[in-house]
Design a protein around this motif. Sequence first.
Motif, PDB file in Angstrom:
ATOM      1  N   GLN A   1      -0.688   9.570  -0.483  1.00 50.39           N
ATOM      2  CA  GLN A   1      -2.106   9.232  -0.633  1.00 50.39           C
ATOM      3  C   GLN A   1      -2.544   8.221   0.424  1.00 50.39           C
ATOM      4  OE1 GLN A   1      -1.928   7.995  -4.739  1.00 50.39           O
ATOM      5  NE2 GLN A   1      -2.943   9.875  -5.443  1.00 50.39           N
ATOM      6  N   VAL A   2      -1.683   7.290   0.725  1.00 47.14           N
ATOM      7  CA  VAL A   2      -1.983   6.290   1.754  1.00 47.14           C
ATOM      8  C   VAL A   2      -2.135   6.964   3.115  1.00 47.14           C
ATOM      9  CG1 VAL A   2      -1.060   4.288   2.991  1.00 47.14           C
ATOM     10  CG2 VAL A   2      -0.887   4.396   0.499  1.00 47.14           C
TER      11      VAL A   2
ATOM     12  N   MET B   1      -2.213   1.823 -11.265  1.00 46.32           N
ATOM     13  CA  MET B   1      -1.071   2.360 -10.564  1.00 46.32           C
ATOM     14  C   MET B   1      -1.353   2.379  -9.061  1.00 46.32           C
ATOM     15  SD  MET B   1       0.995   5.820 -11.406  1.00 46.32           S
ATOM     16  CE  MET B   1       0.485   7.078 -10.277  1.00 46.32           C
ATOM     17  N   ALA B   2      -0.401   1.982  -8.288  1.00 42.77           N
ATOM     18  CA  ALA B   2      -0.548   1.947  -6.830  1.00 42.77           C
ATOM     19  C   ALA B   2      -0.554   3.371  -6.284  1.00 42.77           C
ATOM     20  CB  ALA B   2       0.596   1.165  -6.218  1.00 42.77           C
ATOM     21  N   PRO B   3      -1.298   3.583  -5.180  1.00 44.92           N
ATOM     22  CA  PRO B   3      -1.317   4.927  -4.588  1.00 44.92           C
ATOM     23  C   PRO B   3       0.053   5.294  -4.016  1.00 44.92           C
ATOM     24  CG  PRO B   3      -2.499   3.381  -3.199  1.00 44.92           C
ATOM     25  CD  PRO B   3      -2.127   2.642  -4.446  1.00 44.92           C
ATOM     26  N   SER B   4       0.354   6.565  -4.034  1.00 43.92           N
ATOM     27  CA  SER B   4       1.629   7.022  -3.477  1.00 43.92           C
ATOM     28  C   SER B   4       1.569   6.954  -1.954  1.00 43.92           C
ATOM     29  CB  SER B   4       1.910   8.449  -3.932  1.00 43.92           C
ATOM     30  OG  SER B   4       0.983   9.337  -3.351  1.00 43.92           O
ATOM     31  N   GLN B   5       2.728   7.060  -1.340  1.00 48.10           N
ATOM     32  CA  GLN B   5       2.802   7.032   0.129  1.00 48.10           C
ATOM     33  C   GLN B   5       1.955   8.145   0.748  1.00 48.10           C
ATOM     34  OE1 GLN B   5       3.786   3.925   1.120  1.00 48.10           O
ATOM     35  NE2 GLN B   5       4.659   5.052   2.819  1.00 48.10           N
TER      36      GLN B   5
ATOM     37  N   SER C   1      -5.398   9.008   3.258  1.00 46.66           N
ATOM     38  CA  SER C   1      -6.547   8.117   3.474  1.00 46.66           C
ATOM     39  C   SER C   1      -6.593   7.600   4.905  1.00 46.66           C
ATOM     40  CB  SER C   1      -6.492   6.937   2.508  1.00 46.66           C
ATOM     41  OG  SER C   1      -6.626   7.382   1.184  1.00 46.66           O
TER      42      SER C   1
END
Length: 117
Positions: free
Chosen positions: A7-8, A1-5, A11
């Motif tokens: 989470q981006v 699953m791609a990281p959520s906005q 990071s």
Amino acid sequence: MAPSQIQVVISSLQRLLKEENSYYKEQEQQEARIAKLEKDKTDEDGNREFTLKQERQALEETKKVIPTLRERITNTREKLENMLDTAGSDEERDAAVQVLKAAKEQQKNDPIAGVST
């Protein structure tokens, strides 16, 4: 699953904070090298002035990067603050709050960041 906005952005802010710390550490090291070169008046190999000039130039380049980086941190911090309501879970929200606390602490009394104690 791609990281959520969120989470981006978390990071990204963490990376920018680490990057700022590394530039400050680099600046301290360069200042120490310059001070050592200025103190040591011997010029055995004839490169003292050239080396001193190079170190000063490197220091100025490092100093030029810091304000831009601070601005990027401030923008990312503000973006994350605006995204807090979109956190998909309590874990995401807690992680965002922790990173925001770290950013605010690191930018304390920074006129560019607009964060004051």
